[in-house]
Design a protein around this motif. Structure first.
Motif, PDB file in Angstrom:
ATOM      1  N   ARG A  36       1.943 -48.906 -10.491  1.00 36.75           N
ATOM      2  CA  ARG A  36       3.163 -48.376 -11.117  1.00 36.75           C
ATOM      3  C   ARG A  36       2.967 -46.906 -11.481  1.00 36.75           C
ATOM      4  O   ARG A  36       3.870 -46.086 -11.323  1.00 36.75           O
ATOM      5  N   LYS A  37       1.784 -46.567 -11.967  1.00 33.70           N
ATOM      6  CA  LYS A  37       1.496 -45.168 -12.311  1.00 33.70           C
ATOM      7  C   LYS A  37       1.547 -44.289 -11.065  1.00 33.70           C
ATOM      8  O   LYS A  37       2.066 -43.182 -11.098  1.00 33.70           O
ATOM      9  N   LYS A  38       1.016 -44.801  -9.948  1.00 29.10           N
ATOM     10  CA  LYS A  38       1.045 -44.049  -8.696  1.00 29.10           C
ATOM     11  C   LYS A  38       2.485 -43.816  -8.244  1.00 29.10           C
ATOM     12  O   LYS A  38       2.828 -42.722  -7.788  1.00 29.10           O
ATOM     13  N   VAL A  39       3.304 -44.837  -8.374  1.00 24.92           N
ATOM     14  CA  VAL A  39       4.711 -44.715  -7.977  1.00 24.92           C
ATOM     15  C   VAL A  39       5.402 -43.658  -8.832  1.00 24.92           C
ATOM     16  O   VAL A  39       6.161 -42.828  -8.328  1.00 24.92           O
ATOM     17  N   GLU A  40       5.154 -43.668 -10.116  1.00 25.33           N
ATOM     18  CA  GLU A  40       5.759 -42.676 -11.006  1.00 25.33           C
ATOM     19  C   GLU A  40       5.304 -41.263 -10.638  1.00 25.33           C
ATOM     20  O   GLU A  40       6.101 -40.323 -10.648  1.00 25.33           O
ATOM     21  N   ASN A  41       4.025 -41.115 -10.318  1.00 27.78           N
ATOM     22  CA  ASN A  41       3.515 -39.797  -9.906  1.00 27.78           C
ATOM     23  C   ASN A  41       4.177 -39.329  -8.620  1.00 27.78           C
ATOM     24  O   ASN A  41       4.545 -38.155  -8.491  1.00 27.78           O
ATOM     25  N   LEU A  42       4.339 -40.233  -7.664  1.00 27.36           N
ATOM     26  CA  LEU A  42       4.990 -39.872  -6.401  1.00 27.36           C
ATOM     27  C   LEU A  42       6.452 -39.489  -6.621  1.00 27.36           C
ATOM     28  O   LEU A  42       6.949 -38.530  -6.022  1.00 27.36           O
ATOM     29  N   LYS A  43       7.130 -40.216  -7.486  1.00 27.54           N
ATOM     30  CA  LYS A  43       8.529 -39.883  -7.794  1.00 27.54           C
ATOM     31  C   LYS A  43       8.626 -38.472  -8.370  1.00 27.54           C
ATOM     32  O   LYS A  43       9.515 -37.703  -8.025  1.00 27.54           O
ATOM     33  N   GLN A  44       7.705 -38.143  -9.257  1.00 21.94           N
ATOM     34  CA  GLN A  44       7.704 -36.825  -9.882  1.00 21.94           C
ATOM     35  C   GLN A  44       7.458 -35.741  -8.845  1.00 21.94           C
ATOM     36  O   GLN A  44       8.112 -34.694  -8.851  1.00 21.94           O
ATOM     37  N   LYS A  45       6.534 -35.978  -7.923  1.00 17.61           N
ATOM     38  CA  LYS A  45       6.249 -34.993  -6.875  1.00 17.61           C
ATOM     39  C   LYS A  45       7.458 -34.792  -5.965  1.00 17.61           C
ATOM     40  O   LYS A  45       7.740 -33.670  -5.543  1.00 17.61           O
ATOM     41  N   VAL A  46       8.170 -35.864  -5.665  1.00 17.85           N
ATOM     42  CA  VAL A  46       9.363 -35.754  -4.826  1.00 17.85           C
ATOM     43  C   VAL A  46      10.431 -34.931  -5.541  1.00 17.85           C
ATOM     44  O   VAL A  46      11.099 -34.091  -4.931  1.00 17.85           O
ATOM     45  N   LYS A  47      10.588 -35.155  -6.843  1.00 18.55           N
ATOM     46  CA  LYS A  47      11.571 -34.380  -7.609  1.00 18.55           C
ATOM     47  C   LYS A  47      11.219 -32.892  -7.619  1.00 18.55           C
ATOM     48  O   LYS A  47      12.094 -32.033  -7.585  1.00 18.55           O
ATOM     49  N   GLU A  48       9.932 -32.605  -7.674  1.00 20.04           N
ATOM     50  CA  GLU A  48       9.489 -31.214  -7.733  1.00 20.04           C
ATOM     51  C   GLU A  48       9.500 -30.542  -6.361  1.00 20.04           C
ATOM     52  O   GLU A  48       9.508 -29.310  -6.282  1.00 20.04           O
ATOM     53  N   ALA A  49       9.494 -31.324  -5.297  1.00 18.75           N
ATOM     54  CA  ALA A  49       9.436 -30.763  -3.937  1.00 18.75           C
ATOM     55  C   ALA A  49      10.732 -30.034  -3.602  1.00 18.75           C
ATOM     56  O   ALA A  49      11.815 -30.393  -4.047  1.00 18.75           O
ATOM     57  N   SER A  50      10.590 -29.022  -2.799  1.00 23.97           N
ATOM     58  CA  SER A  50      11.737 -28.227  -2.376  1.00 23.97           C
ATOM     59  C   SER A  50      12.503 -28.958  -1.283  1.00 23.97           C
ATOM     60  O   SER A  50      11.927 -29.619  -0.426  1.00 23.97           O
ATOM     61  N   ASP A  51      13.831 -28.831  -1.308  1.00 21.90           N
ATOM     62  CA  ASP A  51      14.670 -29.437  -0.288  1.00 21.90           C
ATOM     63  C   ASP A  51      14.765 -28.555   0.950  1.00 21.90           C
ATOM     64  O   ASP A  51      15.327 -28.953   1.956  1.00 21.90           O
ATOM     65  N   ILE A  52      14.226 -27.372   0.888  1.00 21.56           N
ATOM     66  CA  ILE A  52      14.334 -26.406   1.984  1.00 21.56           C
ATOM     67  C   ILE A  52      13.150 -26.588   2.937  1.00 21.56           C
ATOM     68  O   ILE A  52      11.998 -26.583   2.521  1.00 21.56           O
ATOM     69  N   ARG A  53      13.471 -26.761   4.224  1.00 29.50           N
ATOM     70  CA  ARG A  53      12.437 -26.848   5.255  1.00 29.50           C
ATOM     71  C   ARG A  53      12.332 -25.476   5.914  1.00 29.50           C
ATOM     72  O   ARG A  53      13.091 -25.151   6.827  1.00 29.50           O
ATOM     73  N   GLN A  54      11.415 -24.686   5.424  1.00 37.22           N
ATOM     74  CA  GLN A  54      11.286 -23.300   5.844  1.00 37.22           C
ATOM     75  C   GLN A  54      11.029 -23.159   7.345  1.00 37.22           C
ATOM     76  O   GLN A  54      11.557 -22.255   7.984  1.00 37.22           O
ATOM     77  N   GLU A  55      10.260 -24.086   7.934  1.00 42.70           N
ATOM     78  CA  GLU A  55       9.968 -24.001   9.366  1.00 42.70           C
ATOM     79  C   GLU A  55      11.260 -24.074  10.182  1.00 42.70           C
ATOM     80  O   GLU A  55      11.462 -23.323  11.136  1.00 42.70           O
ATOM     81  N   LYS A  56      12.133 -24.984   9.795  1.00 39.73           N
ATOM     82  CA  LYS A  56      13.399 -25.160  10.512  1.00 39.73           C
ATOM     83  C   LYS A  56      14.270 -23.906  10.386  1.00 39.73           C
ATOM     84  O   LYS A  56      14.900 -23.460  11.348  1.00 39.73           O
ATOM     85  N   ILE A  57      14.301 -23.342   9.202  1.00 41.19           N
ATOM     86  CA  ILE A  57      15.091 -22.123   8.967  1.00 41.19           C
ATOM     87  C   ILE A  57      14.567 -20.984   9.835  1.00 41.19           C
ATOM     88  O   ILE A  57      15.343 -20.253  10.461  1.00 41.19           O
ATOM     89  N   ASP A  58      13.243 -20.840   9.890  1.00 41.47           N
ATOM     90  CA  ASP A  58      12.644 -19.771  10.692  1.00 41.47           C
ATOM     91  C   ASP A  58      12.974 -19.941  12.175  1.00 41.47           C
ATOM     92  O   ASP A  58      13.272 -18.959  12.873  1.00 41.47           O
TER      93      ASP A  58
END
Length: 99
Positions: free
Chosen positions: A46-68
């Motif tokens: 459960r702790k791992k799941v919570e950590n992963l959720k937090q990382k997903v929230k912090e991750a950027s929605d922008i895919r810089q490679e695709k934009i380039d």
């Protein structure tokens, strides 16, 4: 006093004695119950799941490679946009927003 009355009195006395024993048992079990404490433990999974959720929230929605890639195609004049695909996307987004 009749015999029936004596039998009733004997039974009533037995019932009272049994009730007293039950009260003592209940008091002991109540003491035991008050000693227990509620406790909550969160599993490691459960702790791992919570950590992963937090990382997903912090991750950027922008895919810089695709934009380039798209920028390079636009600059070189090779970026081809299909009007049909654009129209499909617009309609799909409109439908999704309705529901």
């Amino acid at each position: 006093m009749r015999i029936e009355d004596k039998v009733k009195l004997g039974y009533e006395n037995l019932v009272k004695v049994d009730n007293k024993k039950d009260v003592k048992k209940d008091a002991k079990s109540a003491d035991v119950k008050t000693e227990k404490h509620d406790r909550v433990e969160i599993s490691d999974d459960r702790k791992k799941v919570e950590n992963l959720k937090q990382k997903v929230k912090e991750a950027s929605d922008i895919r810089q490679e695709k934009i380039d890639q798209i920028k390079k195609k636009i600059e070189s004049g090779t970026y081809d946009v299909s009007g049909k695909k654009v129209a499909e996307k617009i309609v799909n987004l409109a439908i999704d927003n309705l529901f």
